[in-house]
Scaffold this active site. Sequence first.
Site, mmCIF file in Angstrom:
data_model
loop_
_atom_site.group_PDB
_atom_site.id
_atom_site.type_symbol
_atom_site.label_atom_id
_atom_site.label_comp_id
_atom_site.label_asym_id
_atom_site.label_seq_id
_atom_site.Cartn_x
_atom_site.Cartn_y
_atom_site.Cartn_z
ATOM 1 N N ASP A 13 0.862 -1.158 0.000
ATOM 2 C CA ASP A 13 0.000 0.000 0.000
ATOM 3 C C ASP A 13 0.912 1.224 0.000
ATOM 4 O OD1 ASP A 13 -2.376 1.634 0.533
ATOM 5 O OD2 ASP A 13 -1.577 1.794 2.563
ATOM 6 N N ASP A 15 -0.190 5.046 0.853
ATOM 7 C CA ASP A 15 -0.472 6.023 1.907
ATOM 8 C C ASP A 15 -0.531 5.359 3.276
ATOM 9 O OD1 ASP A 15 -0.599 8.013 -0.001
ATOM 10 O OD2 ASP A 15 -2.775 7.944 -0.179
ATOM 11 N N THR A 114 -2.634 0.807 -4.609
ATOM 12 C CA THR A 114 -3.113 1.934 -3.827
ATOM 13 C C THR A 114 -4.384 2.540 -4.396
ATOM 14 O OG1 THR A 114 -2.554 4.177 -3.075
ATOM 15 C CG2 THR A 114 -1.545 3.444 -5.133
#
Length: 233
Positions: A13, A15, A114
Amino acid sequence: MALPALLHAAIFDMDGTLVDNMRFHSEAWVSLSRRLGIDATAERFEREFAGKKNEEILPVLLGRAVAPEELAQLAEEKETHYRKLYGPHLGLMRGAEAFISRLRSAGHRLAVATAAPPGNRTLVLDGLGIRSLFSRVVGAEEVVRGKPAPDIFLTAARHLEVAPSACVVFEDAVNGILAARSAGMFAVGITTTTPPEVLREAGAHWVAADFATLPPELEARLFGNTSRAVGGR
């Protein structure tokens, strides 16, 4: 699920995982909510919405259907504000650079998966000069459902040509851990935004504060031994 001798691919991922930026996202969401007359907290965005696509978040936030033009305008307002807030603080998560280098040296296939829109991916991946370290970057526009659905991780595994069961996912949010488990992958919870016990309850196999403190058991699954465990743990 039985643990394999070795894992062959790592999916990150972005963020809250590769970069510690979720408080800036939350601040931008709260600002937008207040402008719209909605009482919302940063905790709600981190708990309920992290990992979801903007087109999934905004109708829930507003409590109604949102026309495409309005959705695009509101999403751009929020993301522009976020990039202004986070840009001066851009930096990789502790230990990420060295860990990614070790994975590449060991021959692991790497991807980013993401929900961040293209402008945000450009800020992080190109701003930090790390896009080329990954074989594939999968964005929300490539899948129908955001996390906690497994779609984005399964798409990444397909592009990497690795079975889901041989993939490990690094995530900071409950929705991401649920998505990884639903995809049949192993999950590591990075505790930037969510307490370790909550990530474990969601199904994380391992948890760590960052990439410099990964558990020896995970190191063994990735590199075949624990003698070079990051952070000496």
